[in-house]
Design a protein around this motif. Structure first.
Motif, PDB file in Angstrom:
ATOM      1  N   SER A  37      17.479  55.925  -7.920  1.00 18.17           N
ATOM      2  CA  SER A  37      18.545  56.740  -8.501  1.00 18.17           C
ATOM      3  C   SER A  37      17.985  58.021  -9.106  1.00 18.17           C
ATOM      4  N   SER A  38      16.865  57.899  -9.799  1.00 21.17           N
ATOM      5  CA  SER A  38      16.242  59.065 -10.411  1.00 21.17           C
ATOM      6  C   SER A  38      15.828  60.081  -9.354  1.00 21.17           C
TER       7      SER A  38
ATOM      8  N   GLU B  60      16.529  51.839 -10.208  1.00 14.54           N
ATOM      9  CA  GLU B  60      16.472  52.930 -11.187  1.00 14.54           C
ATOM     10  C   GLU B  60      15.601  54.074 -10.672  1.00 14.54           C
ATOM     11  N   LYS B  61      14.464  53.735 -10.065  1.00 12.51           N
ATOM     12  CA  LYS B  61      13.582  54.766  -9.519  1.00 12.51           C
ATOM     13  C   LYS B  61      14.267  55.528  -8.389  1.00 12.51           C
TER      14      LYS B  61
ATOM     15  N   ASP C  11      18.900  61.729  -7.765  1.00 16.62           N
ATOM     16  CA  ASP C  11      19.474  62.752  -8.641  1.00 16.62           C
ATOM     17  C   ASP C  11      18.659  64.041  -8.598  1.00 16.62           C
ATOM     18  N   LYS C  12      17.342  63.917  -8.614  1.00 18.96           N
ATOM     19  CA  LYS C  12      16.488  65.106  -8.520  1.00 18.96           C
ATOM     20  C   LYS C  12      16.668  65.801  -7.176  1.00 18.96           C
TER      21      LYS C  12
ATOM     22  N   ASP D  73       6.196  65.791  -8.014  1.00 21.37           N
ATOM     23  CA  ASP D  73       6.901  64.532  -8.258  1.00 21.37           C
ATOM     24  C   ASP D  73       6.542  63.511  -7.194  1.00 21.37           C
TER      25      ASP D  73
END
Length: 54
Positions: free
Chosen positions: A32-33, A29-30, A36-37, A47
């Motif tokens: 993927s996040s 999940e991390k 995406d960014k 970030d």
């Protein structure tokens, strides 16, 4: 008695497998996040600093 020992042994393995699976899902999940960014060109230096300090 033998059956009880077997169940206890296999449940420990199953619990460990579930724990590792949860950790893998969290990391996915991390990733993927962040991906995406990055693709949306919204990944800032802040970030990176926030994530690396954790």
């Amino acid at each position: 008695m033998l059956l009880d020992n077997y169940k206890q042994f296999t449940s420990d393995i199953e619990d460990k497998r579930k724990s590792v699976s949860k950790e893998i899902n969290l990391l996915n999940e991390k990733v993927s996040s962040v991906r995406d960014k990055y693709v949306a060109d919204k990944l800032d230096e802040e970030d990176y600093i926030k994530k690396s300090k954790k």
